[in-house]
Design a protein around this motif. Structure first.
Motif, PDB file in Angstrom:
ATOM      1  N   ARG A 157     -32.700   4.111  -8.005  1.00  0.00           N
ATOM      2  CA  ARG A 157     -32.226   5.223  -6.891  1.00  0.00           C
ATOM      3  C   ARG A 157     -30.072   5.187  -6.958  1.00  0.00           C
ATOM      4  N   ALA A 158     -29.512   4.152  -7.320  1.00  0.00           N
ATOM      5  CA  ALA A 158     -28.304   4.193  -7.661  1.00  0.00           C
ATOM      6  C   ALA A 158     -27.904   5.610  -8.851  1.00  0.00           C
ATOM      7  N   GLY A 159     -27.224   6.800  -8.129  1.00  0.00           N
ATOM      8  CA  GLY A 159     -27.119   8.002  -8.738  1.00  0.00           C
ATOM      9  C   GLY A 159     -27.383   8.608  -8.770  1.00  0.00           C
ATOM     10  N   ALA A 160     -29.147   8.427  -7.620  1.00  0.00           N
ATOM     11  CA  ALA A 160     -30.042   9.913  -7.805  1.00  0.00           C
ATOM     12  C   ALA A 160     -29.480  11.130  -6.819  1.00  0.00           C
ATOM     13  N   HIS A 161     -30.123  11.636  -6.820  1.00  0.00           N
ATOM     14  CA  HIS A 161     -29.867  12.722  -5.659  1.00  0.00           C
ATOM     15  C   HIS A 161     -30.324  11.980  -4.370  1.00  0.00           C
ATOM     16  N   GLU A 162     -30.439  12.083  -2.786  1.00  0.00           N
ATOM     17  CA  GLU A 162     -30.895  11.081  -1.329  1.00  0.00           C
ATOM     18  C   GLU A 162     -31.583  11.493  -1.302  1.00  0.00           C
ATOM     19  N   LYS A 163     -32.362  12.784  -2.199  1.00  0.00           N
ATOM     20  CA  LYS A 163     -33.491  13.469  -1.495  1.00  0.00           C
ATOM     21  C   LYS A 163     -34.507  13.224  -2.431  1.00  0.00           C
ATOM     22  N   SER A 164     -34.357  12.226  -3.590  1.00  0.00           N
ATOM     23  CA  SER A 164     -35.896  12.387  -4.852  1.00  0.00           C
ATOM     24  C   SER A 164     -35.993  11.691  -4.701  1.00  0.00           C
ATOM     25  N   LYS A 165     -37.097  11.587  -5.223  1.00  0.00           N
ATOM     26  CA  LYS A 165     -38.462  11.251  -5.089  1.00  0.00           C
ATOM     27  C   LYS A 165     -38.868  10.051  -6.052  1.00  0.00           C
ATOM     28  N   ILE A 166     -38.159   9.918  -7.278  1.00  0.00           N
ATOM     29  CA  ILE A 166     -38.273   9.509  -8.536  1.00  0.00           C
ATOM     30  C   ILE A 166     -36.981   7.692  -8.608  1.00  0.00           C
ATOM     31  N   TYR A 167     -38.364   6.868  -8.153  1.00  0.00           N
ATOM     32  CA  TYR A 167     -37.757   5.294  -8.011  1.00  0.00           C
ATOM     33  C   TYR A 167     -37.057   4.567  -9.022  1.00  0.00           C
ATOM     34  N   SER A 168     -38.732   5.021  -9.945  1.00  0.00           N
ATOM     35  CA  SER A 168     -37.923   3.483 -10.945  1.00  0.00           C
ATOM     36  C   SER A 168     -37.787   4.585 -12.182  1.00  0.00           C
ATOM     37  N   MET A 169     -37.729   3.897 -13.091  1.00  0.00           N
ATOM     38  CA  MET A 169     -36.952   4.945 -14.130  1.00  0.00           C
ATOM     39  C   MET A 169     -37.120   3.480 -15.546  1.00  0.00           C
ATOM     40  N   GLU A 170     -37.424   4.379 -17.014  1.00  0.00           N
ATOM     41  CA  GLU A 170     -36.933   3.649 -18.107  1.00  0.00           C
ATOM     42  C   GLU A 170     -36.275   4.738 -18.853  1.00  0.00           C
ATOM     43  N   PHE A 171     -35.445   3.829 -19.654  1.00  0.00           N
ATOM     44  CA  PHE A 171     -34.104   4.098 -20.624  1.00  0.00           C
ATOM     45  C   PHE A 171     -33.864   3.777 -21.947  1.00  0.00           C
ATOM     46  N   ALA A 172     -34.503   4.731 -22.629  1.00  0.00           N
ATOM     47  CA  ALA A 172     -34.816   4.427 -24.465  1.00  0.00           C
ATOM     48  C   ALA A 172     -33.254   4.308 -24.702  1.00  0.00           C
ATOM     49  N   PRO A 173     -33.017   3.562 -25.635  1.00  0.00           N
ATOM     50  CA  PRO A 173     -32.289   3.411 -25.953  1.00  0.00           C
ATOM     51  C   PRO A 173     -31.599   4.894 -26.905  1.00  0.00           C
ATOM     52  N   PHE A 174     -29.984   4.229 -26.588  1.00  0.00           N
ATOM     53  CA  PHE A 174     -29.077   5.916 -26.406  1.00  0.00           C
ATOM     54  C   PHE A 174     -28.801   6.026 -27.880  1.00  0.00           C
ATOM     55  N   ILE A 175     -28.749   7.079 -28.630  1.00  0.00           N
ATOM     56  CA  ILE A 175     -28.996   7.338 -29.598  1.00  0.00           C
ATOM     57  C   ILE A 175     -27.548   6.839 -30.472  1.00  0.00           C
ATOM     58  N   SER A 176     -26.536   7.550 -30.298  1.00  0.00           N
ATOM     59  CA  SER A 176     -25.175   7.286 -30.331  1.00  0.00           C
ATOM     60  C   SER A 176     -23.530   7.008 -28.572  1.00  0.00           C
ATOM     61  N   PHE A 177     -23.365   6.082 -28.830  1.00  0.00           N
ATOM     62  CA  PHE A 177     -22.022   6.049 -28.122  1.00  0.00           C
ATOM     63  C   PHE A 177     -21.082   6.018 -28.657  1.00  0.00           C
ATOM     64  N   ASP A 178     -19.863   6.818 -28.431  1.00  0.00           N
ATOM     65  CA  ASP A 178     -18.141   6.192 -28.626  1.00  0.00           C
ATOM     66  C   ASP A 178     -17.491   5.967 -27.444  1.00  0.00           C
ATOM     67  N   ILE A 179     -16.151   5.201 -27.645  1.00  0.00           N
ATOM     68  CA  ILE A 179     -15.562   5.737 -26.107  1.00  0.00           C
ATOM     69  C   ILE A 179     -14.183   6.491 -26.718  1.00  0.00           C
ATOM     70  N   ARG A 180     -14.193   6.988 -25.543  1.00  0.00           N
ATOM     71  CA  ARG A 180     -13.095   8.132 -26.378  1.00  0.00           C
ATOM     72  C   ARG A 180     -11.803   7.791 -26.084  1.00  0.00           C
ATOM     73  N   SER A 181     -12.043   7.186 -24.726  1.00  0.00           N
ATOM     74  CA  SER A 181     -10.133   6.624 -24.162  1.00  0.00           C
ATOM     75  C   SER A 181     -11.155   5.351 -22.772  1.00  0.00           C
ATOM     76  N   GLU A 182      -9.982   4.459 -22.494  1.00  0.00           N
ATOM     77  CA  GLU A 182     -10.331   3.375 -21.206  1.00  0.00           C
ATOM     78  C   GLU A 182      -9.419   2.452 -20.630  1.00  0.00           C
ATOM     79  N   GLY A 183      -8.858   2.625 -19.058  1.00  0.00           N
ATOM     80  CA  GLY A 183      -8.169   2.168 -18.592  1.00  0.00           C
ATOM     81  C   GLY A 183      -8.760   1.633 -17.878  1.00  0.00           C
ATOM     82  N   LYS A 184      -7.433   1.048 -17.136  1.00  0.00           N
ATOM     83  CA  LYS A 184      -8.092  -0.236 -15.963  1.00  0.00           C
ATOM     84  C   LYS A 184      -8.848   0.130 -15.189  1.00  0.00           C
ATOM     85  N   SER A 185      -9.583   1.694 -14.706  1.00  0.00           N
ATOM     86  CA  SER A 185     -10.428   2.036 -13.614  1.00  0.00           C
ATOM     87  C   SER A 185     -11.313   2.560 -14.314  1.00  0.00           C
TER      88      SER A 185
END
Length: 268
Positions: A157-185
């Motif tokens: 539910r963290a990050g979900a819409h407050e009225k969402s009735k979807i509680y559990s979720m399974e996330f498949a491995p990402f196909i890919s990911f790349d860091i474009r830039s990063e900082g302290k925050s």
């Protein structure tokens, strides 16, 4: 095909518009007014709307790419009066169906089509979806491991819409990911996944107490947003239509094979 759907599929009117036109007596069948909302249009029927003959599109499919802006809902109507994509899109696309959704705070590539079957096929597909995102924390090893290995949450539910009735979720491995830039925050990432679940990326990073500050879809199934301006549309190119038809043909072939396999499997 039901009368209201027939009108919506072959004209600029939405189904809601079609219902109103039928109710007001603006729709005629073989020159006689018809007010049966559930009437099934038959071959040879001549349907007129406001005196104009409705010309069938046949099996023709139209798909557009839309660069959805932030602060716009992907829905026909909002009970709180907020702007929707149909307030922004040209009137000729009012009956088009969105392929999946981007939430109110998200932006970027949204496909829309005038064909229900095509919309369903694309929504249910495992085609790659690519996003540029910004989260409010440095990337952690736990996040990296979850992107590589997948994640199963009983409470998503963290990050979900407050009225969402979807509680559990399974996330498949990402196909890919790349860091474009990063900082302290913050961390800016480009990620590719092949699912389209409800606020999936916001829920994924929400599990790690990271808030997604920006989310923009830049590609879907090989269709690139590129430099299409915000709130503008474009039609598919010939190559994109060719790729779409090849995808649909392959999907039908796979479905036929699966049905045949199920018939061969004896019941327990």
């Amino acid at each position: 095909m039901r009368l209201n759907k027939y009108i919506a599929h072959n004209t600029k009117y939405s189904r809601r518009d079609a219902d109103k036109l039928i109710e007001d007596g603006e729709v005629t069948l073989n020159k006689r007014p018809i007010k049966e909302f559930g009437y099934e249009v038959q071959p040879g029927d001549r349907i007129f709307v406001k005196g104009r003959l409705v010309k069938e599109k046949g099996n023709e499919v139209t798909v557009i790419v839309y660069n959805k802006p932030k602060g716009v809902l992907v829905t026909k109507k909002d009970d709180r009066g907020r702007a929707t994509i149909y307030h922004k899109l040209p009137g000729k696309f009012r009956h088009f169906i969105p392929v999946g959704r981007l939430d109110y705070a998200s932006e970027g590539l949204l496909l829309l089509t005038d064909n229900v079957e095509v919309a369903t096929a694309l929504m249910e597909s495992k085609l790659d979806r690519t996003y540029n995102i910004k989260i409010d924390k440095p990337l952690t090893q736990e996040m990296v491991s979850a992107m590589q290995e997948g994640l199963v949450l009983d409470d998503a539910r963290a990050g979900a819409h407050e009225k969402s009735k979807i509680y559990s979720m399974e996330f498949a491995p990402f196909i890919s990911f790349d860091i474009r830039s990063e900082g302290k925050s913050y961390t800016k990432l480009r990620v590719t996944i092949n699912e389209g679940k409800n606020r999936e990326l916001r829920r994924f990073f929400g599990h790690f107490n990271a808030k997604v500050l920006d989310l923009k879809r830049v590609a879907f199934g090989g269709i690139e947003l590129n430099n299409l301006p915000t709130n503008k549309t474009r039609f598919f190119t010939k190559k994109e239509y060719d790729d779409l038809h090849a995808f649909l043909k392959q999907r039908k072939k796979a479905q036929k094979k699966e049905r045949a396999k199920q018939k061969e499997t004896p019941e327990a």
